[in-house]
Design an enzyme around this catalytic site. Structure first.
Site, short mmCIF file in Angstrom:
data_model
loop_
_atom_site.label_atom_id
_atom_site.label_comp_id
_atom_site.label_asym_id
_atom_site.label_seq_id
_atom_site.Cartn_x
_atom_site.Cartn_y
_atom_site.Cartn_z
NE ARG A 257 10.91 41.68 13.22
CZ ARG A 257 11.89 41.36 12.37
NH1 ARG A 257 13.09 41.04 12.85
NH2 ARG A 257 11.68 41.34 11.07
CE LYS A 284 7.51 38.46 11.20
NZ LYS A 284 6.88 39.71 10.72
CG HIS A 353 7.07 46.66 15.47
ND1 HIS A 353 7.71 45.47 15.70
CD2 HIS A 353 6.86 46.71 14.14
CE1 HIS A 353 7.88 44.83 14.56
NE2 HIS A 353 7.36 45.55 13.59
CG HIS A 380 12.82 43.56 6.24
ND1 HIS A 380 12.70 44.69 5.47
CD2 HIS A 380 12.26 43.87 7.45
CE1 HIS A 380 12.10 45.64 6.16
NE2 HIS A 380 11.84 45.17 7.36
CE1 TYR A 390 27.16 36.92 -1.98
CE2 TYR A 390 25.23 38.35 -2.10
CZ TYR A 390 26.57 38.09 -2.41
OH TYR A 390 27.28 39.00 -3.12
#
Length: 425
Positions: A257, A284, A353, A380, A390
């Site tokens: 980003r 984020k 972006h 994400h 994990y």
């Protein structure tokens, strides 16, 4: 058997006057007119007429009297309504005087607790769990969109209609996401008011269905795969500020980003491990992930290492990889990076972006890598903290393979994307 009292009528109440002399039968003047069931009209020497309700207090059975106000401001019909309310309370073993005191205190509390007061209490309660940026945006939303219309009103008096009219004004600006955010925020305040016994029902409930429909989601612009070689060649040919060129090329190679890239510091890079550790506070995500999350690791391909080593000759003496021209302690702007795409002829077709969307598409279309691993490299966010931890701890070898494949693919399409950075004359 109690003596039957003839009910009053409005004419008798209107003509009644305070008396000082006995009547024709020698009886004392009747300065209290009874209507029955404890209600009477008390006449005073000053000429006023006051409604009184006499009753026995539950429990102690002591005599007590409360006032319903002055006649004719409080009419006979209104006084009788108040009497019936009091009698219903007595039937439940509740003292009308105590109930009235509580009701007045509640009304005073409601008048003091305006929408703004309750909203600020709600913000104060949740502030510890919010990032500074989210707090600022929330405060701006209330100040700009909710306080002007609702801030000074008692929260107890806010209706669904009032709230919808306020949200409609936001819609009139052409905004689509902000009305929904404002409605959600207002609903949170209303539910806070319910918890404070200021409201019984949430006036925001069901209003979301009355808002204008969202337009189709507009993704960040990025070129098609067929246009990528031309885009890369034009980036290589760009002759702007070296730091800006390097920032755009690093964005191409890492598809991170823009905000996370612009604030990059040299201390975050481990050239022996060939890794970039992006601090969780810059990523984020939720507050917990920013405070106690793990850094996001970006494996560095050979081409990325070469780019960074060349950049270090220019900005290695600074804390930031991409120091601003005016103040080296502040990074270059996102506008400066996106301007590169404008100058090379891709305005409206490619953004910084949008490189993430481009990389996502091409990596998935390659069918060489597991989608979960691609998502892990894209950072994400997962809502489940255990699963997020994990995923962060695994796949590193495969993620390194992804990043090297991607850099090789960029080289192949551009004819070698990593070139020495020359200073402008």
């Amino acid at each position: 058997m109690p003596k039957r009292v003839k009910p009053l009528d409005d004419l008798k109440c209107r003509n009644a006057r305070y008396g000082t002399e006995p009547d024709e039968n020698g009886e004392p003047p009747k300065n209290e007119l009874r209507d029955g069931y404890g209600l009477s009209l008390k006449l005073t020497p000053g000429g006023s007429k006051m409604w009184r309700f006499a009753y026995k207090r539950p429990g102690s059975r002591k005599e007590n009297t409360i006032s319903f106000g002055a006649y004719p401001t409080v009419s006979l019909a209104m006084a009788r309504e108040e009497r019936e309310k009091a009698r219903k309370l007595l039937a439940q073993d509740l003292d009308p005087a105590v109930a009235r005191t509580a009701d007045r205190a509640k009304q005073a509390n409601q008048a003091e607790n305006t929408f703004r007061v309750v909203a600020e209490q709600w913000i104060e309660t949740h502030k510890p769990t919010w990032s500074p940026g989210y707090l600022k945006k929330t405060q701006q939303l209330f100040a700009r969109d909710l306080y002007p219309a609702l801030g000074a009103l008692p929260v107890a008096g806010i209706t669904s209609g009032m709230l919808l009219r306020t949200i409609r004004k936001i819609e009139e600006r052409g905004a689509y996401e902000m009305p929904r955010r404002a409605l959600v925020a207002a609903g949170e305040v209303c539910r806070q008011a319910i918890g404070m016994d200021l409201l019984e029902n949430d006036p925001s409930a069901g209003l979301v269905g009355l808002l204008k429909a969202r337009p189709p989601v507009k993704h960040y612009a990025h070129v098609k795969a067929a246009q990528l070689p031309n885009l890369l060649k034009r980036i290589d040919a760009y002759t702007g500020r070296p730091e800006t060129i390097a920032a755009v090329k690093l964005a191409v190679l890492t598809f991170i980003r823009g905000g996370e890239l612009r604030f990059a510091e040299w201390s975050e890079f481990d050239f022996e491990l060939r890794e970039w550790h992006v601090p969780p506070g810059r990523m984020k995500g939720s507050v917990w992930s920013k405070l106690d999350g793990e850094p996001h690791i970006v494996p560095l391909a050979r081409q990325t290492i070469a780019l960074l080593e060349d950049l270090r000759q220019h900005t290695g003496r600074y804390r930031l990889l991409f120091p601003g021209m005016v103040d080296p302690n502040r990074p270059l702007t996102g506008e400066a990076m996106n301007k590169v795409f404008h100058v090379i002829g891709f305005k409206g077709q490619q953004t910084v972006h949008g490189l993430r969307g481009l990389a996502t598409t091409l990596l998935n279309e390659s069918r060489l890598f597991d989608k979960d691993i691609i998502d892990a490299q894209l950072a994400h966010k997962l809502k489940d903290r255990v699963q997020a931890a994990y995923n962060h701890a695994t796949y590193m070898a495969e993620r390194a393979r992804i990043m090297q494949w991607w850099a090789d693919n960029i080289d192949q399409k551009s004819g070698a994307n990593v070139v020495p950075l020359a200073r402008e004359a």
